[in-house]
Design an enzyme around this catalytic site. Structure first.
Site, PDB file in Angstrom:
ATOM      1  N   THR A   1       7.004  68.142   4.308  1.00  0.00           N
ATOM      2  CA  THR A   1       6.397  68.382   5.240  1.00  0.00           C
ATOM      3  C   THR A   1       5.887  67.956   6.211  1.00  0.00           C
ATOM      4  O   THR A   1       6.187  67.088   7.533  1.00  0.00           O
ATOM      5  CB  THR A   1       5.271  66.548   4.180  1.00  0.00           C
ATOM      6  OG1 THR A   1       4.144  66.442   4.897  1.00  0.00           O
ATOM      7  CG2 THR A   1       5.945  65.597   4.669  1.00  0.00           C
ATOM      8  N   ASP A   2       4.413  68.210   6.718  1.00  0.00           N
ATOM      9  CA  ASP A   2       3.886  68.377   8.401  1.00  0.00           C
ATOM     10  C   ASP A   2       3.894  66.657   8.742  1.00  0.00           C
ATOM     11  O   ASP A   2       4.070  66.494   9.738  1.00  0.00           O
ATOM     12  CB  ASP A   2       3.387  69.260   8.394  1.00  0.00           C
ATOM     13  CG  ASP A   2       1.782  69.432   7.827  1.00  0.00           C
ATOM     14  OD1 ASP A   2       1.907  67.546   6.836  1.00  0.00           O
ATOM     15  OD2 ASP A   2       0.818  69.873   7.739  1.00  0.00           O
ATOM     16  N   GLU A   3       3.979  66.193   7.554  1.00  0.00           N
ATOM     17  CA  GLU A   3       3.550  65.075   7.884  1.00  0.00           C
ATOM     18  C   GLU A   3       4.422  64.331   8.879  1.00  0.00           C
ATOM     19  O   GLU A   3       3.957  62.606   9.315  1.00  0.00           O
ATOM     20  CB  GLU A   3       2.609  64.024   6.641  1.00  0.00           C
ATOM     21  CG  GLU A   3       2.285  64.602   6.128  1.00  0.00           C
ATOM     22  CD  GLU A   3       1.388  63.870   5.436  1.00  0.00           C
ATOM     23  OE1 GLU A   3       1.323  62.579   5.190  1.00  0.00           O
ATOM     24  OE2 GLU A   3       0.299  64.111   4.486  1.00  0.00           O
TER      25      GLU A   3
ATOM     26  N   TYR B   1       4.785  57.194   3.118  1.00  0.00           N
ATOM     27  CA  TYR B   1       5.126  58.579   2.321  1.00  0.00           C
ATOM     28  C   TYR B   1       5.753  59.147   3.510  1.00  0.00           C
ATOM     29  O   TYR B   1       7.175  59.350   3.022  1.00  0.00           O
ATOM     30  CB  TYR B   1       3.371  58.779   2.430  1.00  0.00           C
ATOM     31  CG  TYR B   1       4.320  60.649   1.555  1.00  0.00           C
ATOM     32  CD1 TYR B   1       4.981  61.097   0.959  1.00  0.00           C
ATOM     33  CD2 TYR B   1       3.515  61.771   2.634  1.00  0.00           C
ATOM     34  CE1 TYR B   1       5.405  62.294   0.307  1.00  0.00           C
ATOM     35  CE2 TYR B   1       3.587  63.200   2.192  1.00  0.00           C
ATOM     36  CZ  TYR B   1       4.460  63.283   1.576  1.00  0.00           C
ATOM     37  OH  TYR B   1       5.154  64.566   1.548  1.00  0.00           O
TER      38      TYR B   1
ATOM     39  N   LYS C   1       9.449  60.036   3.430  1.00  0.00           N
ATOM     40  CA  LYS C   1      10.224  61.681   3.659  1.00  0.00           C
ATOM     41  C   LYS C   1      10.821  62.147   4.860  1.00  0.00           C
ATOM     42  O   LYS C   1      11.299  62.594   4.807  1.00  0.00           O
ATOM     43  CB  LYS C   1       8.537  63.307   3.549  1.00  0.00           C
ATOM     44  CG  LYS C   1       8.257  63.166   1.790  1.00  0.00           C
ATOM     45  CD  LYS C   1       8.633  63.693   1.240  1.00  0.00           C
ATOM     46  CE  LYS C   1       8.753  64.822   1.405  1.00  0.00           C
ATOM     47  NZ  LYS C   1       9.113  65.204   0.031  1.00  0.00           N
TER      48      LYS C   1
HETATM   49  P1  NAD Z   1       3.478  66.046  -7.022  1.00  0.00           P
HETATM   50  O1  NAD Z   1       3.636  65.068  -6.910  1.00  0.00           O
HETATM   51  O2  NAD Z   1       2.739  66.737  -7.800  1.00  0.00           O
HETATM   52  O3  NAD Z   1       5.257  65.661  -8.103  1.00  0.00           O
HETATM   53  C1  NAD Z   1       5.913  65.200  -8.016  1.00  0.00           C
HETATM   54  C2  NAD Z   1       6.848  65.957  -9.117  1.00  0.00           C
HETATM   55  O4  NAD Z   1       8.340  65.108  -8.632  1.00  0.00           O
HETATM   56  C3  NAD Z   1       5.894  64.878 -10.518  1.00  0.00           C
HETATM   57  O5  NAD Z   1       6.448  65.694 -11.412  1.00  0.00           O
HETATM   58  C4  NAD Z   1       7.625  63.833 -10.554  1.00  0.00           C
HETATM   59  O6  NAD Z   1       7.223  63.399 -11.882  1.00  0.00           O
HETATM   60  C5  NAD Z   1       8.577  64.154 -10.024  1.00  0.00           C
HETATM   61  N1  NAD Z   1       9.320  63.119  -9.189  1.00  0.00           N
HETATM   62  C6  NAD Z   1       9.142  62.055  -9.050  1.00  0.00           C
HETATM   63  N2  NAD Z   1      10.029  60.651  -8.671  1.00  0.00           N
HETATM   64  C7  NAD Z   1      11.266  61.862  -9.732  1.00  0.00           C
HETATM   65  C8  NAD Z   1      12.803  61.433  -9.009  1.00  0.00           C
HETATM   66  N3  NAD Z   1      12.822  60.693  -8.342  1.00  0.00           N
HETATM   67  N4  NAD Z   1      13.295  62.090  -9.798  1.00  0.00           N
HETATM   68  C9  NAD Z   1      12.632  63.140 -10.539  1.00  0.00           C
HETATM   69  N5  NAD Z   1      11.774  63.369 -10.474  1.00  0.00           N
HETATM   70  C10 NAD Z   1      10.968  63.061 -10.417  1.00  0.00           C
HETATM   71  O7  NAD Z   1       3.717  66.618  -6.013  1.00  0.00           O
HETATM   72  P2  NAD Z   1       3.499  67.587  -5.412  1.00  0.00           P
HETATM   73  O8  NAD Z   1       2.305  67.617  -4.388  1.00  0.00           O
HETATM   74  O9  NAD Z   1       3.692  69.347  -6.249  1.00  0.00           O
HETATM   75  O10 NAD Z   1       4.975  68.508  -3.547  1.00  0.00           O
HETATM   76  C11 NAD Z   1       5.584  68.209  -4.229  1.00  0.00           C
HETATM   77  C12 NAD Z   1       7.079  68.526  -3.001  1.00  0.00           C
HETATM   78  O11 NAD Z   1       6.448  69.250  -2.075  1.00  0.00           O
HETATM   79  C13 NAD Z   1       7.285  66.657  -2.695  1.00  0.00           C
HETATM   80  O12 NAD Z   1       8.023  67.151  -2.086  1.00  0.00           O
HETATM   81  C14 NAD Z   1       5.731  67.053  -1.752  1.00  0.00           C
HETATM   82  O13 NAD Z   1       6.587  65.794  -0.387  1.00  0.00           O
HETATM   83  C15 NAD Z   1       5.996  68.187  -0.582  1.00  0.00           C
HETATM   84  N6  NAD Z   1       4.831  68.753  -0.147  1.00  0.00           N
HETATM   85  C16 NAD Z   1       3.687  68.603  -0.623  1.00  0.00           C
HETATM   86  C17 NAD Z   1       2.367  68.437  -0.047  1.00  0.00           C
HETATM   87  C18 NAD Z   1       0.945  68.881  -0.444  1.00  0.00           C
HETATM   88  O14 NAD Z   1       0.387  69.607  -0.079  1.00  0.00           O
HETATM   89  N7  NAD Z   1       1.278  68.299  -1.856  1.00  0.00           N
HETATM   90  C19 NAD Z   1       2.539  69.455   1.313  1.00  0.00           C
HETATM   91  C20 NAD Z   1       3.704  69.255   1.728  1.00  0.00           C
HETATM   92  C21 NAD Z   1       4.848  69.039   1.594  1.00  0.00           C
HETATM   93  O1  DAU Z   2       0.242  67.108   5.385  1.00  0.00           O
HETATM   94  C1  DAU Z   2       1.087  67.212   3.736  1.00  0.00           C
HETATM   95  C2  DAU Z   2       0.716  66.341   2.891  1.00  0.00           C
HETATM   96  O2  DAU Z   2      -0.895  66.714   2.526  1.00  0.00           O
HETATM   97  C3  DAU Z   2       1.994  66.464   1.519  1.00  0.00           C
HETATM   98  O3  DAU Z   2       2.975  66.044   2.554  1.00  0.00           O
HETATM   99  C4  DAU Z   2       1.051  65.294   1.026  1.00  0.00           C
HETATM  100  O4  DAU Z   2       2.051  65.199  -0.113  1.00  0.00           O
HETATM  101  C5  DAU Z   2       0.104  65.730  -0.152  1.00  0.00           C
HETATM  102  O5  DAU Z   2      -0.930  64.471  -0.430  1.00  0.00           O
HETATM  103  C6  DAU Z   2      -1.204  65.438   1.637  1.00  0.00           C
HETATM  104  O6  DAU Z   2      -1.744  64.480   2.325  1.00  0.00           O
HETATM  105  P1  DAU Z   2      -2.678  64.662   2.740  1.00  0.00           P
HETATM  106  O7  DAU Z   2      -2.831  62.837   2.983  1.00  0.00           O
HETATM  107  O8  DAU Z   2      -3.160  64.841   3.902  1.00  0.00           O
HETATM  108  O9  DAU Z   2      -3.699  64.550   1.105  1.00  0.00           O
HETATM  109  P2  DAU Z   2      -5.181  63.993   0.570  1.00  0.00           P
HETATM  110  O10 DAU Z   2      -5.631  65.194  -0.292  1.00  0.00           O
HETATM  111  O11 DAU Z   2      -4.458  62.144   0.439  1.00  0.00           O
HETATM  112  O12 DAU Z   2      -5.849  63.638   2.176  1.00  0.00           O
HETATM  113  C7  DAU Z   2      -6.411  64.942   1.951  1.00  0.00           C
HETATM  114  C8  DAU Z   2      -7.557  64.579   3.573  1.00  0.00           C
HETATM  115  O13 DAU Z   2      -8.624  63.777   2.938  1.00  0.00           O
HETATM  116  C9  DAU Z   2      -6.876  62.853   4.200  1.00  0.00           C
HETATM  117  O14 DAU Z   2      -7.411  63.664   5.655  1.00  0.00           O
HETATM  118  C10 DAU Z   2      -7.386  62.250   3.359  1.00  0.00           C
HETATM  119  C11 DAU Z   2      -9.029  63.017   2.714  1.00  0.00           C
HETATM  120  N1  DAU Z   2      -9.481  62.054   1.571  1.00  0.00           N
HETATM  121  C12 DAU Z   2      -8.338  61.711   0.742  1.00  0.00           C
HETATM  122  C13 DAU Z   2      -9.129  61.191  -0.356  1.00  0.00           C
HETATM  123  C14 DAU Z   2      -8.184  60.858  -1.013  1.00  0.00           C
HETATM  124  C15 DAU Z   2     -10.354  61.566   1.593  1.00  0.00           C
HETATM  125  O15 DAU Z   2     -11.464  61.427   2.700  1.00  0.00           O
HETATM  126  N2  DAU Z   2     -11.318  61.275   0.094  1.00  0.00           N
HETATM  127  C16 DAU Z   2      -9.727  60.632  -0.925  1.00  0.00           C
HETATM  128  O16 DAU Z   2     -10.441  60.159  -1.563  1.00  0.00           O
END
Ligand code: NAD
Ligand code: DAU
Length: 344
Positions: free
Chosen positions: A124-126, A148, A152
């Site tokens: 992630t970019d985070e 988180y 990561k």
């Molecule tokens: P998600 O939370 O929707 O899904 C995560 C999956 O991993 C689930 O199916 C869960 O059951 C499984 N899991 C959790 N812990 C586990 C373990 N110990 N062993 C095996 N399986 C396990 O996730 P997502 O949003 O699809 O993100 C996928 C990947 O991309 C993550 O690594 C996340 O850090 C990264 N990422 C997410 C975002 C985003 O915006 N969602 C952005 C950048 C990177």
């Molecule tokens: O940047 C990549 C990341 O994006 C991933 O690595 C993470 O797994 C993913 O969860 C996501 O993190 P964010 O914190 O950016 O996503 P989230 O959807 O939780 O929040 C997006 C923005 O919206 C953030 O600035 C917080 C705000 N927010 C979020 C929630 C859930 C609100 O204002 N209200 C809310 O209820």
């Protein structure tokens, strides 16, 4: 090609497995997933009978589970498995360290022992922290601000160290925020869409001033496809769309798409350590691996709203189950650490 996708029952992992079978029907995919609250086998119902697909329930942080999934070896591990929600990491950091750090250690050990020819770490970019102006590059310093992103970052640093020390074949990606179908309704976009469909208010932190960069599911799958087939071992690739929006702009687009008025926004207590802005420079991926995003945010958000409108049974079940109720209760009972005091 035989691929182990970990976390393949989650949002992006399940989108990726379906993308692979659509584009490369002869590939074999093993999906190792612990099925936490975020894992949902319904995301994969279309392919569950595919003879090239195998599901293994298990934890990436448990050597025994990994060995089961890797019993015949694979060409590549693509690691989507993680604890992913920032607000949950503020309430319960432990699970994040276990999966996002220890889990990566176990995966790397398996690759080092030759059970896979390479590994792609989906990150992630985070990990870079926040940036008020400009962009993060692949070599920007890590300055994570939440449990988180710190977890990561720990996993990513292990990947780097294994590659340098043991020559373990790893590629790391740093992506901006994903959105699209099948995203668990705790994240901003699906939470806001589904709350409004239930006629509930949407909880916005910090007046919606924070900025995120957004990539549609399919574009992210295409980026991983390029990295899988053409990426260079030991490299790091940022994945970004260049489309950076304030949360208030997103809230307004969703309100508009659902025909709701602005009084449905509830301004709530801010998330502790809330990063102000993310922006990644993705020139390396675009120039070296010939990738570019195709779905503009204005179009992607409409498709996403439509998907949640068409699939209420998918998300209603999730918002009514015990995991969701437990999460909601934690907010209400944990005042000090609670990112927001409004019911979700
Ligand atoms: P998600 O939370 O929707 O899904 C995560 C999956 O991993 C689930 O199916 C869960 O059951 C499984 N899991 C959790 N812990 C586990 C373990 N110990 N062993 C095996 N399986 C396990 O996730 P997502 O949003 O699809 O993100 C996928 C990947 O991309 C993550 O690594 C996340 O850090 C990264 N990422 C997410 C975002 C985003 O915006 N969602 C952005 C950048 C990177
Ligand atoms: O940047 C990549 C990341 O994006 C991933 O690595 C993470 O797994 C993913 O969860 C996501 O993190 P964010 O914190 O950016 O996503 P989230 O959807 O939780 O929040 C997006 C923005 O919206 C953030 O600035 C917080 C705000 N927010 C979020 C929630 C859930 C609100 O204002 N209200 C809310 O209820």
């Amino acid at each position: 090609m035989k691929i182990l996708v970990t976390g393949g029952a989650g949002f992006m992992g399940s989108n990726f497995i379906k993308y692979i079978f659509n584009k490369y029907p002869d590939y074999q995919v093993v999906n190792l997933d612990k099925l936490t609250y975020a894992g949902n086998l319904e995301n994969l119902k279309e392919i569950k009978e595919n003879p090239n697909y195998k599901f293994v329930k298990g934890d990436i942080a448990r050597n025994k589970d990994l060995n089961k999934a890797l019993d015949k070896g694979v060409d590549v591990i693509i690691n989507y498995a993680a604890e992913t929600h920032v607000d949950r990491s503020i309430l319960n950091p432990r699970a994040f360290v276990e999966t996002d750090v220890l889990g990566i250690y176990e995966l790397l050990e398996a690759v080092k022992q030759g059970k896979a020819q390479k590994m792609i770490q989906i990150s992630t970019d985070e990990v870079f922290g926040e940036i008020d102006e400009g962009e993060f590059f692949e070599n920007s310093p890590f300055e994570p601000n939440s449990p988180y992103s710190a977890s990561k970052a720990g996993g990513d640093l292990l990947c780097r160290a294994y590659n340098v020390t043991y020559n373990t074949p790893v590629i790391i990606t740093h992506s901006c925020n994903f959105y699209g179908p099948y995203q668990y309704p705790e994240k901003l976009i699906p939470l806001f869409i589904t709350n409004l469909m239930e006629n509930k208010k949407v909880p916005l932190y910090n007046q919606g001033k924070n900025i995120r960069e957004w990539i549609y599911t399919e574009d992210h799958c295409r980026a991983i496809d390029q990295i899988l087939h053409q990426g260079r071992i030991g490299e790091v690739y940022n994945i970004g769309s260049g489309e950076r929006l304030k949360n208030i702009e997103i809230a307004n687009l969703i309100l508009e798409a659902l025909g709701k008025t602005r009084d449905m926004i509830e301004h709530v207590k801010d998330r502790p350590g809330h990063d102000s802005r993310y922006a990644v420079n993705s020139d390396k991926l675009r120039k070296n691996l010939d990738w570019e995003p195709r779905v503009k945010f204005q179009e992607g958000i409409k498709k996403t709203v439509q998907w949640y409108k068409d699939n209420p049974e998918w998300w209603q079940k999730l918002k009514n189950n015990e995991y969701w109720q437990y999460y909601k209760k934690q907010y209400q009972t944990n005042d000090e650490n609670s990112p927001k005091d409004s019911p979700i």
